[in-house]
Design a protein around this motif. Structure first.
Motif, PDB file in Angstrom:
ATOM      1  N   SER A 105       0.833  -1.193   0.000  1.00 50.72           N
ATOM      2  CA  SER A 105       0.000   0.000   0.000  1.00 50.72           C
ATOM      3  C   SER A 105       0.872   1.249   0.000  1.00 50.72           C
ATOM      4  O   SER A 105       1.808   1.355   0.801  1.00 50.72           O
ATOM      5  N   ARG A 111       2.183  -0.594  -5.447  1.00 50.55           N
ATOM      6  CA  ARG A 111       2.045   0.550  -4.543  1.00 50.55           C
ATOM      7  C   ARG A 111       1.567   1.794  -5.298  1.00 50.55           C
ATOM      8  O   ARG A 111       0.837   2.616  -4.744  1.00 50.55           O
ATOM      9  N   GLY A 165      -2.531  -0.115  -4.815  1.00 51.10           N
ATOM     10  CA  GLY A 165      -2.367   0.223  -3.409  1.00 51.10           C
ATOM     11  C   GLY A 165      -2.217   1.692  -3.112  1.00 51.10           C
ATOM     12  O   GLY A 165      -1.949   2.065  -1.966  1.00 51.10           O
TER      13      GLY A 165
END
Length: 796
Positions: free
Chosen positions: A288, A548, A552
């Motif tokens: 994340s 990410r 995320g």
């Protein structure tokens, strides 16, 4: 492992004797000045000195503490360690294990000196040790090393690891907890608690909880006795020790001990470097982009300053497992039955038992697993059994004597840990007693999975020879027990997370051992192996960064209940799918270039591990950003921050320490942290800075306080005091004093000093408001000192 030999050519000017002397001198000079170990040490000391100076520790305090650590712990401990081993080893490792020996000897000696009210008598043991090893001919050889050097990589792994932990601690702890200035009182809530415990052990007083005199001290307190000895000998204030200096040598020698343990198991140095890398940056994988720690990170470096008990116990644990490994490796028969290693092991486990409550139960689980496999393989017990019995004995001692059979608020309540995480709050909202087991199971699953990706190389331990190694079983059982306790137990202050943090180093060690098992010594890997491994590592890093930045990236709309379970788990599920594809690709490439089965597994695990390492690097980017920002990184406490002590608290406390006897008892009307209403009873400043026992200050962190309620009853900080009559009589002395009340209360409790705070929160967790101390108290006690809102009275 290298031994340097210097040959000096013979010339007309240098005969054989002169050449030999010159050669020896040159060898000594090279060892003293050019050894990578010494350069690594100098680098670490320089980083430490610069960091400590920047964050308010004076040169005198640094030098005094360094002299104490080296001269009163490490040097005599190293001599004792070498004598117990019967030989000298690598100097850095001997110094690391010798520091453990020094700590273990210092504790009982200091407690005896304290009991005799002669604290400086603790200096007798290092002085006598050094004198004995200098005077006794048979012992003099232990002043010399083995003539061998640790490799460059091992020395610098420990140096860089120590420096990284120190700088990370500075940016997460030091800059928010200044040692001086107007916002000094805004320190972390646990620091005054720890100062008070060091002060308790500095003086010959009954071992009570210093902020509630008469309540038995039920805690893992060994590190505070060490802090008291360090304070006496070095002259450094307990606050400076706890907030800055005390953990530093423990961290440095812990990392050296990790390298020593891995080398003892594998006979190689590079796996120790890998173990340090993994335990520092691969403890958790975060796909994340909106949070560095969406789930509990179980990163063991997070609380090394805030919890010195954890730091102290972690060091004893790694040394105990090193000694246990040596026992396992000894040939069966008389060598394995030698008493010295068993005595050393028993002492180390005993030290561990009183250093932190979490470690011995985890060691017992590891020994039980090792014993089980021993019985399955050989049908008879081995050295695991006596080690288990020793551990059980110390556990019984600690639970009955040190901890008074109490639980300190810990209870069996599965899966509660994720409720406190950032992601748990984003999905379930504020923590409460309701259990949505489906959501809890899903979040726990991704939390556990995120913790395990960095340990993928443990698959190599399934290879023949490694899967039957008892020390592997011990560390595996130790680590699994820690992760299990993290998710099975619950505590109002999240203390169950220390089980997970205690497991992290051993997961890193096991992963490094697994990689070493897949790349056995004596078999040089071909160049194509390194090419495929690099490809897999690059692919792993790319996978994490892409996730990410895409799936995320977006966080919850609201920090509480702003995410659905699907939204929370999606980045992790996408990551698992990507890992499957990446591993498949790497395996196909490895097979195409005709790597062996072990090497195929190695490159696959390297690809997965690279994801966790990349995550650790990215989530620690704040360290680099802070160092390169050009902005001040100290004293970042805002002027609007809550100063949880009354004005003048520190000055008044220290004045009282300097003008009273250690056995003088103190009473106060301060029971709650300033700025918090209803009452937050984690109020310890008076006991902390006066180093005196208080009839009743705050009452948190005691067994009676935890016993007033359960996990969701705010017992950590807003429990109801269990003796309301005592609380009322105490406070009436300050709020409504009369000659009779003051005389009766101070005589009954043998109080010598009264410390009044102008206004304090109502000492009731269910009521808001303030109460004021009466100025009429001056009619019945003599005012001796005033600072800010604090007035110190002496009983007439």
């Amino acid at each position: 492992m290298t031994t340097e030999v210097t040959d000096t050519p013979r010339t007309e000017e240098t005969g054989p004797a002169t050449a030999a002397v010159a050669g020896r001198r040159r060898l000594v000079l090279q060892r003293a000045l050019l050894s990578p170990g010494w350069l690594a040490l100098i680098f670490t000391l320089a980083v430490t000195a610069v960091t400590m100076s920047y964050y308010g520790v004076g040169e005198r305090a640094q030098l005094a503490f360094a002299a104490y650590s080296l001269g009163c712990v490490t040097l005599p401990g190293t001599l004792i360690w070498r004598a117990l081993q019967g030989r000298s080893g690598y100097l850095p490792l001997d110094a690391a294990f010798g520091t453990a020996a020094g700590f273990a000897v210092e504790l009982p000696v200091y407690m005896l000196a304290r009991q005799a009210d002669l604290p400086f008598a603790v200096l007798a043991w290092p002085i006598l040790t050094v004198v004995a090893f200098a005077a006794v001919p048979r012992l003099r050889r232990f002043w010399r090393g083995n003539g061998e050097r640790m490799p460059l990589g091992a020395s610098w792994s420990a140096a860089l690891g120590t420096s990284f932990i120190l700088i990370s601690g500075a940016l997460t702890v030091f800059r928010w907890n200044p040692l001086s200035g107007r916002n000094y009182g805004a320190m972390h809530v646990d620091f005054p608690f720890q100062f008070a415990l060091v002060g308790e052990f500095k003086h010959d007083v009954p071992l009570n909880t210093p902020w509630v005199s008469g309540v038995e001290l039920v805690y893992h307190w060994y590190v505070y006795a060490h802090g008291a000895a360090a304070s006496w000998i070095s002259g450094v204030e307990p606050q400076v020790l706890i907030m800055r200096l005390l953990p530093v040598p423990m961290i440095a020698v812990f990392l050296l001990a990790v390298i020593g343990l891995v080398h003892r198991i594998t006979g190689r140095w590079w796996p120790g470097n890998v173990a340090i890398l993994l335990m520092l940056v691969a403890a958790v994988t975060v796909p994340s982009g909106w949070s560095a720690k969406p789930m509990d990170a179980i990163v063991f470096i997070d609380n090394l300053w805030v919890s010195p008990t954890q730091t102290f116990a972690a060091f004893f644990a790694i040394v105990a497992i090193y000694v246990l490994c040596g026992i396992f490796q000894a040939p069966e028969g008389a060598e394995r039955r030698r008493p010295v290693p068993w005595i050393v092991l028993a002492v180390l486990i005993g030290a561990m038992a009183g250093a932190k409550a979490t470690f011995v139960p985890m060691l017992i689980c590891g020994l039980l697993l090792a014993l089980f496999f021993r019985l399955v393989q050989r049908k008879r017990p081995g050295p695991e059994l006596p080690a288990l019995l020793i551990s059980l004995g110390w556990l019984a001692f600690a639970q009955l004597i040190l901890y008074g059979s109490g639980s300190q608020g810990t209870e069996v309540n599965p899966l509660q840990t994720v409720k406190y995480s950032v992601l748990g709050r984003a999905v379930m909202g504020t923590q409460n007693a309701l259990n949505d087991w489906g959501t809890l199971a899903a979040l726990t699953g991704i939390s556990l999975g995120a913790c395990l990706l960095g340990w993928a190389s443990m698959a190599g331990l399934l290879r023949r020879g490694w899967r039957t190694d008892p020390i592997v079983h011990v560390m595996l059982g130790f680590a699994v027990a820690g992760l299990g306790a993290l998710y099975i137990l619950a505590h109002p202050g999240m203390s169950q997370t220390y089980f997970g943090r205690s497991a992290t180093p051993y997961l890193g060690i096991l992963a490094a051992l697994g990689l070493a098992a897949l790349l056995p010594a004596g078999k040089r890997a071909p160049g194509r192996f390194f090419a495929v491994a690099a490809l897999g590592a690059a692919g792993g890093a790319a996978v994490l960064l892409v996730i990410r930045a895409t799936v995320g990236e977006k966080g919850p709309v609201e920090p509480l209940a702003g995410f659905t379970v699907e939204q929370a788990t999606r980045p992790y599920l996408v990551l698992l799918a990507a890992i499957a594809g990446l591993v498949a690709l790497v395996v196909v490439v490895a097979l195409l270039v005709k790597l062996g089965r072990a090497q195929v597994l190695a490159v696959a695990t390297i690809a997965v591990t690279a994801i966790a390492v990349t995550s650790g690097v990215v989530t620690n980017r704040n360290v680099w950003d802070a160092l390169t920002s050009g902005k001040s990184q100290r004293d970042l406490v805002s002027d609007t921050s809550v100063i949880a002590m009354p004005r003048g608290a520190i000055k008044a406390g220290r004045w009282l320490r300097d003008h009273s006897h250690p056995r003088d008892l103190v009473a106060t009307n301060s029971h709650c942290r300033q700025g918090y209403s209803p009452c937050d009873s984690r109020d310890f400043w008076l006991a902390a800075f006066s180093e005196r026992q208080v009839v009743l200050e705050g009452w948190s962190y005691t067994e009676p306080a935890f016993s007033t309620g359960g996990l969701w009853d705010r017992t950590l900080y807003r429990s109801t005091f269990w003796d309301p009559a005592l609380l009322q009589r105490n406070d009436e002395v300050f709020t409504d004093p009369t000659a009779e009340r003051v005389k009766d209360f101070t005589a009954q409790h043998r109080v010598r000093w009264l410390v009044a705070v102008g206004s304090v929160p109502v000492p009731d967790p269910d009521r808001k408001g303030e109460v004021w101390a009466s100025p009429e108290l001056a009619q019945f006690a003599t005012e001796r000192y005033r600072a800010g809102d604090v007035t110190v009275y002496e009983v007439r």
